[in-house]
Design a protein around this motif. Structure first.
Motif, short mmCIF file in Angstrom:
data_model
loop_
_atom_site.label_atom_id
_atom_site.label_comp_id
_atom_site.label_asym_id
_atom_site.label_seq_id
_atom_site.Cartn_x
_atom_site.Cartn_y
_atom_site.Cartn_z
N ALA A 306 0.82 -1.21 0.00
CA ALA A 306 0.00 0.00 0.00
C ALA A 306 0.85 1.26 0.00
O ALA A 306 0.53 2.24 -0.68
N ASP A 307 1.95 1.26 0.74
CA ASP A 307 2.82 2.44 0.81
C ASP A 307 3.41 2.77 -0.55
O ASP A 307 3.36 3.92 -1.01
N VAL A 308 3.97 1.77 -1.23
CA VAL A 308 4.63 2.02 -2.51
C VAL A 308 3.61 2.34 -3.59
O VAL A 308 3.80 3.27 -4.39
N GLN A 309 2.51 1.62 -3.62
CA GLN A 309 1.49 1.90 -4.63
C GLN A 309 0.80 3.23 -4.39
O GLN A 309 0.35 3.89 -5.33
N GLY A 310 0.73 3.65 -3.12
CA GLY A 310 0.20 4.97 -2.83
C GLY A 310 1.11 6.06 -3.38
O GLY A 310 0.64 7.05 -3.97
N GLU A 311 2.41 5.89 -3.22
CA GLU A 311 3.37 6.83 -3.79
C GLU A 311 3.32 6.82 -5.31
O GLU A 311 3.40 7.87 -5.96
N TRP A 312 3.23 5.62 -5.88
CA TRP A 312 3.15 5.45 -7.34
C TRP A 312 1.93 6.20 -7.90
O TRP A 312 2.01 6.88 -8.92
N SER A 313 0.81 6.10 -7.20
CA SER A 313 -0.41 6.77 -7.63
C SER A 313 -0.25 8.29 -7.60
O SER A 313 -0.66 8.98 -8.53
N LYS A 314 0.33 8.80 -6.53
CA LYS A 314 0.51 10.25 -6.42
C LYS A 314 1.45 10.77 -7.50
O LYS A 314 1.23 11.85 -8.06
N LYS A 315 2.47 10.00 -7.80
CA LYS A 315 3.47 10.45 -8.77
C LYS A 315 2.96 10.34 -10.20
O LYS A 315 3.23 11.22 -11.03
N PHE A 316 2.20 9.28 -10.50
CA PHE A 316 1.83 9.00 -11.90
C PHE A 316 0.31 8.95 -12.12
O PHE A 316 -0.15 8.43 -13.14
N THR A 317 -0.46 9.47 -11.19
CA THR A 317 -1.93 9.59 -11.28
C THR A 317 -2.60 8.29 -11.69
O THR A 317 -3.49 8.26 -12.55
N THR A 318 -2.19 7.19 -11.10
CA THR A 318 -2.79 5.89 -11.38
C THR A 318 -3.89 5.59 -10.36
O THR A 318 -3.95 6.19 -9.28
N MET A 319 -4.74 4.64 -10.72
CA MET A 319 -5.82 4.19 -9.83
C MET A 319 -5.38 2.87 -9.20
O MET A 319 -5.40 1.83 -9.85
N PRO A 320 -4.96 2.88 -7.94
CA PRO A 320 -4.44 1.65 -7.33
C PRO A 320 -5.50 0.56 -7.18
O PRO A 320 -6.67 0.84 -6.87
N ALA A 321 -5.07 -0.68 -7.39
CA ALA A 321 -5.94 -1.81 -7.11
C ALA A 321 -5.93 -2.13 -5.61
O ALA A 321 -6.85 -2.75 -5.10
N ASN A 322 -4.86 -1.71 -4.95
CA ASN A 322 -4.74 -1.89 -3.50
C ASN A 322 -5.63 -0.87 -2.81
O ASN A 322 -5.43 0.34 -2.94
N GLU A 323 -6.63 -1.32 -2.09
CA GLU A 323 -7.62 -0.41 -1.52
C GLU A 323 -7.03 0.49 -0.44
O GLU A 323 -7.49 1.62 -0.25
N LYS A 324 -6.00 0.03 0.27
CA LYS A 324 -5.34 0.88 1.24
C LYS A 324 -4.59 2.01 0.53
O LYS A 324 -4.57 3.15 1.01
N ALA A 325 -3.98 1.68 -0.60
CA ALA A 325 -3.30 2.71 -1.39
C ALA A 325 -4.31 3.68 -2.00
O ALA A 325 -4.08 4.89 -2.04
N LEU A 326 -5.44 3.15 -2.47
CA LEU A 326 -6.47 3.99 -3.07
C LEU A 326 -7.00 5.01 -2.06
O LEU A 326 -7.32 6.14 -2.42
N ALA A 327 -7.06 4.63 -0.80
CA ALA A 327 -7.56 5.53 0.23
C ALA A 327 -6.69 6.77 0.37
O ALA A 327 -7.16 7.82 0.82
N THR A 328 -5.42 6.68 -0.04
CA THR A 328 -4.51 7.81 0.07
C THR A 328 -4.33 8.54 -1.26
O THR A 328 -3.56 9.50 -1.34
N ALA A 329 -5.03 8.09 -2.30
CA ALA A 329 -4.88 8.68 -3.64
C ALA A 329 -5.56 10.04 -3.71
O ALA A 329 -6.33 10.43 -2.82
#
Length: 367
Positions: A306-329
């Protein structure tokens, strides 16, 4: 006819739902060995070598690869990327089955991974974060797991249509005269977006007795879809046509909308059919026969967290499949995700039949 056959030869080499082919990365190095017979490496060097990984992906452009290398290096990983389109990666993995070079593959789409799974190219592994993924996206047998969701949507020029006047579903494009010749109709079928559109239409007409699993009604619908739209000339840009009103309706992947809205100065409306929309899901998997299996498992555990995918989402405007990461998008990403219903699609069925569907379309159904 010769042209069509040559097109089929090309498209048959591509596994469905890959994003537009990237240039094949020039990278001939394999995973580093854990020892060097010509020297006496230090313990730290051996440790570094043991965490060297070769990664195949179509999703390391636009700075993603550089960002990931830097972040992974802080965790002790040394990454080497082979960047290519989904079809090229699929061909390479198949060719290397008996002597694999890659340790990990990520990006591409569920259809690709279903093919890899069927051909015995993937290592079974359940990451620590697998239970954090939106239900139904992971492989139930744990051969691949989800990173990023990409909705494939029908969009419209909001200066010309609104929620009341825009179509409510894809099928209205060719069935209602007011939309005919106003939507972008495809003539090429290699990209992931149009293949996802085809899948979303054809699976509504599944018939075990039909040609390639589809009823005659389904094929008639595809014929009408192709016939009644606007056929862009070579070099025409769909979004430019959407903005000008030349073809103000057509398909788009969700993360591609924002940058094009800014570039063309037009706000896109999104059609939200009651049946839902296809989602192309980027996955991650370990290649069977990896020379560095334990490091590959550790990397997947880290990268999909979740931590890495949350950062990935913020940097590259992606929609995470990880729901914990999505919560921080970002809010707009969360709002879009909440507003879209995933269409129920049997991707194994699609993977089995997509190349045959495309061949039939090109030979028999194109106007």
């Amino acid at each position: 006819m010769n042209f069509k056959k040559s097109m089929i030869t090309v498209t048959s080499l591509m596994v469905a739902l890959t994003v537009v082919l990237s240039g094949c990365g020039s990278n001939n190095s394999g995973a580093s060995s854990s020892s060097d017979k010509g020297s006496n490496p230090s313990a730290n060097a051996k440790k570094e070598d043991s965490k060297s990984l070769v990664i195949y992906s179509n999703s390391v452009s636009d700075g993603r690869g550089d960002w990931l290398k830097e972040k992974a290096a802080a965790q002790g990983y040394k990454l080497e990327f082979v960047e290519a389109g989904g079809g090229d990666i699929a061909n390479r993995l198949i060719a290397e089955k008996n002597n694999p070079v890659a340790d990990v593959v990520f990006g591409l789409s569920t259809v690709d991974y279903e093919g890899f799974k069927t051909q015995g190219l993937l290592e079974k592994f359940k990451p620590a974060w697998s239970d954090e993924i939106t239900a139904g996206l992971n492989d139930k047998d744990d051969y691949y797991h989800s990173l990023v969701k990409q909705a494939i949507v029908l969009i419209y020029n909001s200066k010309l249509y609104n929620e009341d006047t825009a179509p409510k579903d894809w099928t209205e494009l060719w069935k209602k005269s007011e939309f005919q010749n106003k939507y972008d109709s495809p003539s090429a079928f290699g990209g992931a977006t149009i293949r996802a559109v085809l899948a979303g239409i054809l699976v509504r007409y599944q018939d075990p007795n039909g040609e390639y699993g589809i009823s005659k009604e389904g094929w008639d619908e595809i014929r009408s879809y192709l016939k009644n739209g606007y056929h862009a000339a070579q070099g025409e840009d769909f979004y430019a046509n959407l903005a000008s009103g030349k073809s103000p309706l057509g398909p788009m992947w969700s993360s591609g909308i924002a940058t094009r809205e800014e570039k063309y100065g037009v706000k896109a409306g999104i059609v939200k059919p009651s049946i839902g929309v296809p989602f192309v899901v980027e996955q991650v998997a370990i290649v069977k026969g990896s020379k560095n299996l334990e490091a590959a498992k550790q990397f997947v555990n880290w990268f999909g967290s979740a931590d890495v995918q949350g950062e990935w989402s913020k940097k590259f405007t992606t929609m995470p499949a990880n729901e914990k990461a999505l919560a921080t998008a970002a809010k707009e990403i969360k709002d879009l995700d909440a507003s879209l219903k995933p269409q129920n699609i049997d991707w194994a069925f699609v993977a089995k039949n997509m190349n045959k569907w495309v061949e039939k379309i090109q030979l028999q159904l194109l106007p």
